[in-house]
Design a protein around this motif. Structure first.
Motif, PDB file in Angstrom:
ATOM      1  N   ASP A  38       0.814  -1.222   0.000  1.00  0.00           N
ATOM      2  CA  ASP A  38       0.000   0.000   0.000  1.00  0.00           C
ATOM      3  C   ASP A  38       0.843   1.265   0.000  1.00  0.00           C
ATOM      4  OD1 ASP A  38      -2.357  -1.384  -0.053  1.00  0.00           O
ATOM      5  OD2 ASP A  38      -2.566  -1.472   2.135  1.00  0.00           O
ATOM      6  N   ASP A  39       2.146   1.132   0.081  1.00  0.00           N
ATOM      7  CA  ASP A  39       3.039   2.290   0.102  1.00  0.00           C
ATOM      8  C   ASP A  39       3.662   2.449  -1.293  1.00  0.00           C
ATOM      9  OD1 ASP A  39       4.573   4.405   0.833  1.00  0.00           O
ATOM     10  OD2 ASP A  39       6.103   3.219   1.876  1.00  0.00           O
ATOM     11  N   TYR A  40       3.130   3.361  -2.068  1.00  0.00           N
ATOM     12  CA  TYR A  40       3.642   3.589  -3.416  1.00  0.00           C
ATOM     13  C   TYR A  40       3.334   5.025  -3.829  1.00  0.00           C
ATOM     14  CZ  TYR A  40      -1.270   2.665  -4.613  1.00  0.00           C
ATOM     15  OH  TYR A  40      -2.640   2.690  -4.664  1.00  0.00           O
ATOM     16  N   LEU A  41       4.024   5.460  -4.852  1.00  0.00           N
ATOM     17  CA  LEU A  41       3.780   6.768  -5.451  1.00  0.00           C
ATOM     18  C   LEU A  41       3.173   6.567  -6.830  1.00  0.00           C
ATOM     19  CD1 LEU A  41       7.073   8.685  -4.521  1.00  0.00           C
ATOM     20  CD2 LEU A  41       4.836   8.859  -3.408  1.00  0.00           C
ATOM     21  N   VAL A  42       2.598   7.628  -7.365  1.00  0.00           N
ATOM     22  CA  VAL A  42       1.980   7.580  -8.690  1.00  0.00           C
ATOM     23  C   VAL A  42       2.557   8.704  -9.542  1.00  0.00           C
ATOM     24  CG1 VAL A  42      -0.159   7.645 -10.010  1.00  0.00           C
ATOM     25  CG2 VAL A  42      -0.145   6.632  -7.727  1.00  0.00           C
TER      26      VAL A  42
END
Length: 265
Positions: free
Chosen positions: A220-224
Motif C-alpha cells: 500500500d506504500d507507493y507513489l503515482v
C-alpha cells in the motif's frame, strides 16, 4: 497536359514512326530447284509446301495488338486520373478536418464523496475545471488543488464567473469516497471529488489523455507518476483549454475568464 493524354500521344507517335519499317521489310522467298527431271509420274500426292507466315502477313496482327494494348492503357490511366481527381474546393476542407486534432474527453460513470453516481450528463450546462490527481501526492498534487481552489474563488468573487471544480482521483485503490471527502475539505468544500472502480478511472483517464502509473510499489506504500492534467470544459462538456503546472493562479484565472467571456451564453 494530363498523364493519360501524354502517354496516348507518345505511343501514337511511336506507332507512326514504326509503320515505314513494316513497309520496307522485304520478305524472304522460298526457292525450289531440282537437278533432274522426273522420269515417271505416279499417283502419290505431291508433298504440301511448308506453311510459313511472312513478316508482311504478321504486320496487321501485330499492329492491331499494339493498338489494343495502347487503348487499354490509356483508358486505365484516364479512369484512375478521374478517380484521383479532387473537385475544386474539396481538398482544402478535407485538410482542415484532418488537422483539427485528437478528441479529448468522453463519457464516464463515477461516484462522488457521497456515493452518488455522477456521469458527464450531470455536468452539462456548467463550466468545469477538471483536475486529475491523487490524495497521497507529496508535493505537486496539493499545490495544484490549492491553485484550483484559489482560481475559482477569484473568478466567483471578483469577476462573477462561476466554475465547477472537480477532482478525479487516479488512485481509486486508496482514494475512497471518505478519503476524498476529508482531503477536499482541507482546500475548498466547493470541489467535487470523484472516484470509482479501477476500470472506470482508467477509461476516463484514457479518454482525457491523462498519463499515470504506479512507482516504488511496496504494497500500500507507493507513489503515482502523473501528468497532473487540468482542463477547462465548456457547458457542452467539450474541452476548450488545458493547463500545466507552470500556470500561476493569476494566469489560470485570466485564461479561464478570457475563454468564458469569448463564448456566447
Amino acid at each position: 497536359m494530363s498523364l493519360s493524354k501524354f502517354v496516348f500521344s507518345s505511343l501514337r507517335n511511336c506507332s507512326r514512326a514504326s509503320l515505314p519499317n513494316f513497309r520496307r521489310f522485304d520478305p524472304s522467298r522460298r526457292h525450289c530447284s531440282s537437278s533432274t527431271k522426273p522420269t515417271s509420274r505416279t499417283n502419290s500426292p505431291l508433298p504440301l509446301p511448308e506453311q510459313t507466315v511472312s513478316p508482311t502477313s504478321r504486320t496487321p496482327f501485330v499492329f492491331v495488338t499494339v493498338l489494343a494494348g495502347i487503348g487499354g492503357l490509356v483508358f486505365f490511366i484516364h479512369n484512375n486520373d478521374e478517380k484521383r481527381a479532387v473537385p475544386k474546393g474539396k481538398g482544402e476542407k478535407f485538410e482542415r478536418s484532418a488537422i483539427s486534432g485528437p478528441i479529448i474527453g468522453g463519457p464516464f460513470s463515477l461516484i462522488n464523496t457521497e456515493h452518488q453516481l455522477v456521469t458527464e450528463q450531470n455536468l452539462l450546462g456548467n463550466w468545469v475545471l477538471l483536475y486529475f490527481g491523487y490524495t497521497s501526492s507529496p508535493d505537486v498534487g496539493p499545490a495544484e488543488v490549492q491553485k484550483m481552489a484559489k482560481s475559482i474563488d477569484i473568478l466567483e468573487s471578483e469577476q462573477n464567473l462561476k466554475v465547477l471544480p472537480i477532482f478525479v482521483t487516479i488512485d481509486p485503490r486508496r482514494d475512497t469516497p471518505s478519503q476524498l471527502r476529508a482531503y477536499i475539505r482541507e482546500f475548498d468544500s466547493r470541489i467535487v471529488g470523484l472516484t470509482g472502480p479501477v476500470a472506470s478511472i482508467r477509461q476516463m483517464a484514457q479518454e482525457y489523455r491523462v498519463f499515470f502509473r504506479k512507482v516504488d510499489d511496496e504494497g500500500d506504500d507507493y507513489l503515482v507518476e502523473s501528468s497532473h492534467s487540468m482542463y477547462l470544459v465548456n457547458q457542452s462538456m467539450i474541452v476548450v483549454r488545458s493547463f500545466g503546472v507552470e500556470y500561476s493562479p493569476d494566469e489560470l484565472v485570466k485564461a479561464i475568464a478570457d475563454e468564458m467571456k469569448r463564448t456566447p451564453k
